[in-house]
Design a protein around this motif. Structure first.
Motif, PDB file in Angstrom:
ATOM      1  N   ALA A 159     -53.070  -0.222 -42.241  1.00 12.95           N
ATOM      2  CA  ALA A 159     -52.049  -0.369 -43.288  1.00 12.95           C
ATOM      3  C   ALA A 159     -52.614  -1.144 -44.461  1.00 12.95           C
ATOM      4  N   VAL A 160     -53.350  -2.207 -44.140  1.00 11.77           N
ATOM      5  CA  VAL A 160     -53.982  -3.018 -45.193  1.00 11.77           C
ATOM      6  C   VAL A 160     -54.861  -2.137 -46.065  1.00 11.77           C
ATOM      7  N   ARG A 161     -55.687  -1.369 -45.352  1.00 10.23           N
ATOM      8  CA  ARG A 161     -56.618  -0.537 -46.108  1.00 10.23           C
ATOM      9  C   ARG A 161     -55.870   0.437 -46.995  1.00 10.23           C
ATOM     10  N   ASN A 162     -54.827   1.039 -46.441  1.00 13.14           N
ATOM     11  CA  ASN A 162     -54.057   2.003 -47.240  1.00 13.14           C
ATOM     12  C   ASN A 162     -53.450   1.332 -48.457  1.00 13.14           C
ATOM     13  N   SER A 220     -64.455   1.325 -45.809  1.00 18.57           N
ATOM     14  CA  SER A 220     -63.338   0.812 -44.994  1.00 18.57           C
ATOM     15  C   SER A 220     -62.791   1.894 -44.075  1.00 18.57           C
ATOM     16  N   ALA A 221     -62.738   3.132 -44.591  1.00 15.43           N
ATOM     17  CA  ALA A 221     -62.246   4.213 -43.727  1.00 15.43           C
ATOM     18  C   ALA A 221     -63.131   4.364 -42.508  1.00 15.43           C
ATOM     19  N   THR A 222     -64.458   4.334 -42.744  1.00 13.37           N
ATOM     20  CA  THR A 222     -65.377   4.492 -41.611  1.00 13.37           C
ATOM     21  C   THR A 222     -65.232   3.354 -40.616  1.00 13.37           C
ATOM     22  N   VAL A 223     -65.111   2.143 -41.171  1.00 11.79           N
ATOM     23  CA  VAL A 223     -64.970   0.997 -40.252  1.00 11.79           C
ATOM     24  C   VAL A 223     -63.747   1.164 -39.377  1.00 11.79           C
ATOM     25  N   VAL A 224     -62.637   1.524 -40.008  1.00 12.85           N
ATOM     26  CA  VAL A 224     -61.396   1.657 -39.225  1.00 12.85           C
ATOM     27  C   VAL A 224     -61.544   2.740 -38.161  1.00 12.85           C
ATOM     28  N   ASP A 225     -62.144   3.871 -38.578  1.00 13.88           N
ATOM     29  CA  ASP A 225     -62.307   4.958 -37.596  1.00 13.88           C
ATOM     30  C   ASP A 225     -63.176   4.534 -36.443  1.00 13.88           C
TER      31      ASP A 225
END
Lengths: 340, 199
Positions: free
Chosen positions: A117-120, A136-141
């Motif tokens: 959510a933070v990232r979004n 950030s997307a890669t980290v979250v995934d």
């Protein structure tokens, strides 16, 4: 780059984290004002972006570390589950460890969702570069994948544990054949149950444990749980623990009987098909016999007609034979006359 | 495999004794003088077990040479005294049936009962005699038994079909031999007929 980070992120991030902390310290005054969660207004301040990003990194690193710890605990649990023998059953530790791991996993889940959510919200409100977004997307995934792997391992360990418990219970039932004696025990006070989060949990007796920890489809367990949840008193809970195995036994015996019936019906169907095959083959043989007999009949009839004709011809020939005889006698007379 | 007694009780909350709603017992195999004491014993043990069975639970207790099975459903409790050989599953399905029958015939009137009812319920008595054979109570047992008998019959059928096959084989041999022989016969007859006019 990201894979390397993801694989050993809990180590690499520490350096990054230190760097970020120094940045923070340097910019602590304006950063404090900017640390309004994840969305404030449009702040062109690059430092606040960096702060948000470092916030993101911090959280990601924390989550990664937690995942690593959880997987370590999980490996310990797996070892315990594998090594449990019939008599040396570390049930309680396994149960507690299971509970702890479950809580950690659910906590990690929520944290990961927050992180996402933070990232979004970052992406929506800030003017940040494409690289940061992908990063950030890669980290979250990556974190999500690791959490999923951990959860899968957890499930495998639980299944292994259930199978072991089932084997133990079978062995126990074979050697001590008195399931009904258990029913008198509820009146005897037993070891008080520790705090039990809802489904799979430690219990005084492996009987109850086998029924409660089998993470699955047994109807009686659900029945036992649904009935035990409204009960609040300790002694009633213990009695429930005893009732649940009896329900289990009853239901299990019914299920077993049904299986037997089903397999018997299968065998019967096999027998019937064999019977049908044999009968059809024999039917063919019977048809052959029939044909043979018809052939024989035709032959015999033909032969009979031939013989009848022969008989006719022989009987009619006799008249001719008399004539021939007379002619022969006439010759004999002539011969006799010439000789005598 | 015997049922000695069947009881239906109203399982009151834990403090009071359960109230007997129906009672049927078969004490014919005891001596005449022991019968009343056995009945008392049945009543007492039935009450105790029913009071200790929590609602919606099944329970089996071993008492001397009897197994006492109890099933408590929403406060209505059915108790059966069976010997050790009676299969547990049939016992519980029997108790289930008894409870269903009781609900059908008496509805909810039993909830107000305060003391032991003395009228006999004929269904219980005939249930007692009918279900001495556990196969009657437990449909699964009955089906299993019938299936086993059918399987035996089918095995015998297959054996006789095999014998029939053998006989058919020998028949086919004989019939083919017969047809050969008849063919030879026909040829011979034709041959004797062809060259006629001997002598």
């Amino acid at each position: 780059m990201q894979a390397r980070h993801g694989h050993s992120s809990y180590r690499d991030r520490t350096d990054e984290f230190f760097g970020v902390v120094e940045t923070l310290r340097r910019s602590i005054a304006p950063a404090a004002a900017n640390n309004v969660p994840y969305g404030g207004g449009r702040r062109e301040d690059p430092r606040s972006t960096a702060v948000m990003q470092s916030e993101f990194n911090k959280r990601a690193s924390v989550i990664g570390l937690a995942i690593h710890q959880t997987s370590q605990k999980l490996s310990k649990l797996a070892q315990l589950a594998k090594r449990s023998s019939v008599f040396d059953d570390p049930t309680r530790e396994i149960g507690e460890l299971t509970a702890v791991i479950k809580q950690e996993i659910s906590g990690l889940n929520t944290a990961l969702l927050d992180l996402q959510a933070v990232r979004n919200s970052h992406n929506d409100e800030r003017n940040i570069s494409r690289d940061t977004t992908t990063h950030s997307a890669t980290v979250v995934d990556d974190l999500k994948n690791r959490l999923m792997d951990t959860t899968k391992e957890f499930k495998d360990v639980l299944t292994l544990r259930t199978e072991n418990m089932k084997i133990h219970e079978n062995r126990r039932q074979r050697f001590t054949n008195n399931p009904s004696k258990e029913s008198t025990n509820p009146f005897v006070r037993q070891r008080p149950l520790a705090s039990k989060p809802a489904p799979s949990q430690p219990a005084p007796l492996p009987w109850a444990n086998s029924s409660s920890s089998s993470s699955s489809q047994l109807v009686p367990r659900r029945q036992g749980e649904a009935e035990s949840s409204p009960l609040l008193q300790q002694s009633q809970q213990q009695q429930q623990q005893q009732m649940v195995p009896l329900q289990d036994t009853y239901m299990e015996s019914r299920a077993e009987a049904l299986h037997n019936v089903e397999s018997t019906i299968h065998e019967l169907s096999n027998i019937f098909t064999q019977l049908a095959t044999m009968v059809s083959q024999q039917g063919e043989i019977a048809i052959r016999i029939d044909q043979n007999m018809e052939d024989t009949l035709a032959n015999v009839e033909g032969a009979q007609s031939q013989l009848a004709r022969y008989l006719n011809s022989i009987s009619s020939n006799r008249w001719l034979m008399i004539k021939i005889f007379f002619v022969l006698i006439a010759f004999l007379m002539v011969f006799l006359f010439f000789v005598a | 495999m015997k049922i000695t007694a069947l009881l239906v009780l109203k399982a009151a909350p834990e403090t009071t004794d359960p109230v007997i709603l129906a009672n049927a017992s078969d004490v014919s195999h005891f001596g005449y003088f022991q019968r009343s004491s056995v009945k008392e014993f049945v009543v007492f043990v039935g009450r105790t077990v029913a009071s200790r069975t929590p609602p919606s639970q099944r329970q089996s207790v071993q008492h001397e040479e009897y197994k006492v099975h109890a099933y408590n459903r929403n406060g209505l409790c059915a108790v059966g005294f069976m010997d050790d050989h009676y299969p547990v599953r049939s016992a519980f399905s029997l108790l289930n049936q008894v409870l269903d029958e009781y609900n059908k015939s008496f509805g909810e009137t039993w909830r107000s009962a305060k003391e032991d009812s003395s009228q006999t319920w004929p269904y219980l008595a005939e249930a007692l005699t009918k279900f001495q054979d556990p196969a009657e109570a437990d449909k699964l047992l009955k089906i299993q038994r019938e299936l086993d008998e059918t399987k035996i019959i089918l095995h015998k059928t297959i054996d006789s079909v095999l014998a029939r096959g053998e006989k058919l084989d020998s028949l086919v041999e004989k019939s083919s031999d017969l047809s050969m022989a008849s063919q030879m016969f026909y040829k011979q007859a034709k041959k004797t007929n062809s060259c006629c006019t001997i002598l």
